[in-house]
Design an enzyme around this catalytic site. Structure first.
Site, PDB file in Angstrom:
ATOM      1  N   GLY A  72       0.746  -1.290  -0.055  1.00  0.00           N
ATOM      2  CA  GLY A  72       0.023  -0.061  -0.155  1.00  0.00           C
ATOM      3  C   GLY A  72       0.999   1.340  -0.111  1.00  0.00           C
ATOM      4  O   GLY A  72       0.630   2.030  -0.789  1.00  0.00           O
ATOM      5  N   SER A  73       2.021   1.246   0.570  1.00  0.00           N
ATOM      6  CA  SER A  73       2.623   2.406   0.798  1.00  0.00           C
ATOM      7  C   SER A  73       3.294   2.675  -0.552  1.00  0.00           C
ATOM      8  O   SER A  73       3.632   4.046  -0.946  1.00  0.00           O
ATOM      9  CB  SER A  73       3.771   2.244   2.066  1.00  0.00           C
ATOM     10  OG  SER A  73       3.216   1.951   3.126  1.00  0.00           O
ATOM     11  N   ASN A 152      -7.715   4.625   8.604  1.00  0.00           N
ATOM     12  CA  ASN A 152      -7.349   3.409   9.463  1.00  0.00           C
ATOM     13  C   ASN A 152      -7.491   3.761  10.863  1.00  0.00           C
ATOM     14  O   ASN A 152      -7.488   2.598  11.595  1.00  0.00           O
ATOM     15  CB  ASN A 152      -6.068   3.211   8.933  1.00  0.00           C
ATOM     16  CG  ASN A 152      -5.060   4.309   9.024  1.00  0.00           C
ATOM     17  OD1 ASN A 152      -5.466   5.300   8.332  1.00  0.00           O
ATOM     18  ND2 ASN A 152      -3.902   4.142   9.547  1.00  0.00           N
ATOM     19  N   GLN A 180      -7.846   0.543   3.512  1.00  0.00           N
ATOM     20  CA  GLN A 180      -8.860   0.142   4.648  1.00  0.00           C
ATOM     21  C   GLN A 180     -10.204   0.001   3.890  1.00  0.00           C
ATOM     22  O   GLN A 180     -11.092  -1.024   4.770  1.00  0.00           O
ATOM     23  CB  GLN A 180      -8.890   1.216   5.641  1.00  0.00           C
ATOM     24  CG  GLN A 180      -7.839   1.248   6.669  1.00  0.00           C
ATOM     25  CD  GLN A 180      -7.403  -0.082   7.336  1.00  0.00           C
ATOM     26  OE1 GLN A 180      -8.066  -0.832   7.633  1.00  0.00           O
ATOM     27  NE2 GLN A 180      -6.146  -0.039   7.823  1.00  0.00           N
ATOM     28  N   HIS A 202      -2.339  -7.238   2.608  1.00  0.00           N
ATOM     29  CA  HIS A 202      -2.373  -7.748   4.022  1.00  0.00           C
ATOM     30  C   HIS A 202      -3.223  -7.238   5.005  1.00  0.00           C
ATOM     31  O   HIS A 202      -3.376  -7.674   6.157  1.00  0.00           O
ATOM     32  CB  HIS A 202      -0.764  -7.615   4.593  1.00  0.00           C
ATOM     33  CG  HIS A 202      -0.631  -6.240   5.107  1.00  0.00           C
ATOM     34  ND1 HIS A 202      -0.426  -5.834   6.228  1.00  0.00           N
ATOM     35  CD2 HIS A 202      -0.170  -5.071   4.040  1.00  0.00           C
ATOM     36  CE1 HIS A 202      -0.151  -4.692   6.525  1.00  0.00           C
ATOM     37  NE2 HIS A 202       0.203  -4.141   4.999  1.00  0.00           N
ATOM     38  N   THR A 238      11.020  -8.415 -11.994  1.00  0.00           N
ATOM     39  CA  THR A 238      10.332  -9.965 -12.045  1.00  0.00           C
ATOM     40  C   THR A 238       9.137  -9.905 -11.010  1.00  0.00           C
ATOM     41  O   THR A 238       9.561  -9.646  -9.603  1.00  0.00           O
ATOM     42  CB  THR A 238      11.499 -11.030 -11.592  1.00  0.00           C
ATOM     43  OG1 THR A 238      12.352 -10.871 -12.670  1.00  0.00           O
ATOM     44  CG2 THR A 238      10.672 -12.364 -11.935  1.00  0.00           C
ATOM     45  N   CYS A 326       2.445   3.357  13.459  1.00  0.00           N
ATOM     46  CA  CYS A 326       3.563   3.802  13.100  1.00  0.00           C
ATOM     47  C   CYS A 326       4.366   4.704  14.191  1.00  0.00           C
ATOM     48  O   CYS A 326       5.509   5.149  13.558  1.00  0.00           O
ATOM     49  CB  CYS A 326       3.469   4.485  11.632  1.00  0.00           C
ATOM     50  SG  CYS A 326       2.246   3.810  10.707  1.00  0.00           S
TER      51      CYS A 326
END
Ligand SMILES: *Cc1c(COP(=O)(O)O)cnc(C)c1O
Length: 394
Positions: A72-73, A152, A180, A202, A238, A326
């Protein structure tokens, strides 16, 4: 018995067994490089195509508009920087909000060091932006609006369709961080007038380190990774085939059953919120009802520190979060809680509990039982609480 109650689904989820099962062969027998020509490579190439089709179906876009990223980041960073640098001849102004994820906010700060100007929109006490303020902030130098779909920390779901409409009318590109929102809200990027959208595996029972950026056909954006021809040469390297397979399966499962999933979690969430608000001097952060993420509860307990609640909850086997994951290592209160107008000393006392597929009614009952005595014990040790009691005596 060591009971564990996981209530931090907004931080990350486990990988669903069905997802893992589809991924497994791509670590071992189906390992061919998708860019090669023999038949085991055809399998991996087809697996990537299927993953892309599944993401596209979940978003209501064409497969050619889906680009895989390392999470996501990365998708947020690409959207912000890629659009900024590709459109700098048109203008240098970006609009976002004060409650974005750090992946957006810190990318904006980086861009400010490179000649871009960023407007950070305020939000109201429940975390909603004001559409009139957005309209007024757009100038002829504005190239991008980036506003998250759902927050979030406090679960606020923004009026995305209206935001998309405004951006379309003013011919400004619109990016939304939907990490989210996926699996919780019905999303169709065409109906919502979204030009770019970020998502991550995730948070929806898929693997970590994989995400995607939807880029509407025709939108000019700088390439992210220069190298081979992967992801139409825009994000070379790849492909992470097992993770792409996992993301595809996870997003398919997450979007199949949004209504039933949301309804179940909303009931559990509201029971949890009502139970915890029985504690004196507690209050809910974020809105009530349909404009709140189904699995999100965020409660302030005045006179104490969120971090110490977490520590004591951990002793009881409850995994939760305070403000934002965070901020560990820093004592700054959450930027989101400050943006909704909480004073510093109160913003410190927040507890985020986020529910998911594994959450049961028993989990809710357990947490409603263990939290109040923890709050009481912490208040008994708190000088702020002592001051408060003294004032009450006068
Ligand atoms: C988790 C999260 C991200 C970051 O995603 P990663 O895959 O962890 O990089 C970005 N935005 C929001 C809203 C999130 O919740």
């Amino acid at each position: 018995m060591n009971k564990v109650v996981y209530m931090d689904y907004a931080a990350t989820t486990y990988v669903k067994p069905e997802v893992l099962e589809e991924m497994m062969p791509y670590f071992t027998e189906k390992f061919g490089n998708p860019s090669s020509f023999y038949s085991i490579s055809r399998d991996t190439k087809m697996a990537i195509d299927q993953g892309r089709d599944r993401v596209a179906k979940a978003l209501g876009c064409d497969s050619s508009e889906v680009y895989f990223t390392g999470g996501g980041s990365e998708a947020d960073n690409w959207a912000l920087k890629g659009i900024a640098f590709a459109h700098k001849n048109k203008g240098n102004h970006i609009i976002t909000t004060k409650i974005e994820h750090h992946a957006v906010l810190h990318a904006c700060e980086y861009l400010e060091k490179h000649g871009f100007e960023v407007t950070y929109l305020d939000v109201d006490s429940e975390g909603f932006i004001n559409l009139e303020e957005l309209k007024n902030a757009i100038t002829d130098k504005t190239i991008l609006v980036s506003i998250m779909f759902a927050n979030n920390e406090i679960g606020t779901i923004q009026p995305i369709k209206e935001i998309g409409q405004i951006c379309k009318e003013r011919k400004v590109l619109f990016h939304t961080d939907a990490v989210q929102a996926i699996g919780n809200v019905h999303i169709n990027v065409k109906e919502l007038n979204i030009d770019l959208l970020s998502l991550a595996g995730h948070k929806i029972y898929g693997p970590k380190g994989i995400g995607a950026l939807y880029i509407r056909k025709g939108v000019r954006i700088d390439n992210l990774v220069h190298g081979g021809g992967q992801e139409r040469a825009r994000r070379a390297g790849t492909e992470n085939v097992p993770a792409i397979v996992g993301l595809g399966k996870a997003i398919e499962l997450a979007t199949e059953n949004i209504d039933a999933h949301a309804e179940r979690l909303e009931k559990l969430r509201d029971k949890l919120i009502d139970g915890l608000l029985q504690v004196p001097y507690s209050r809910l952060n974020g809105p009530r009802g349909k404009n709140r993420l189904a699995g999100n509860a965020n409660i302030i307990f005045e006179f104490i520190e969120g971090e110490s609640i977490l520590l004591m909850l951990d002793f009881e086997g409850v995994c939760a979060s305070s403000g934002s994951a965070c901020t560990s290592g820093s004592l700054d209160p959450s930027h989101v809680l400050l943006a909704i107008g909480l004073p510093h000393e109160i913003a410190h006392g927040s507890l985020r509990l986020s529910l998911g597929d594994g959450t049961t009614e028993e989990d809710i009952d357990y947490v409603i039982n263990v939290v109040p005595p923890i709050i009481q014990r912490l208040r008994d040790m708190s000088p702020l609480w002592e001051d408060h009691l003294k004032k009450g005596d006068k």
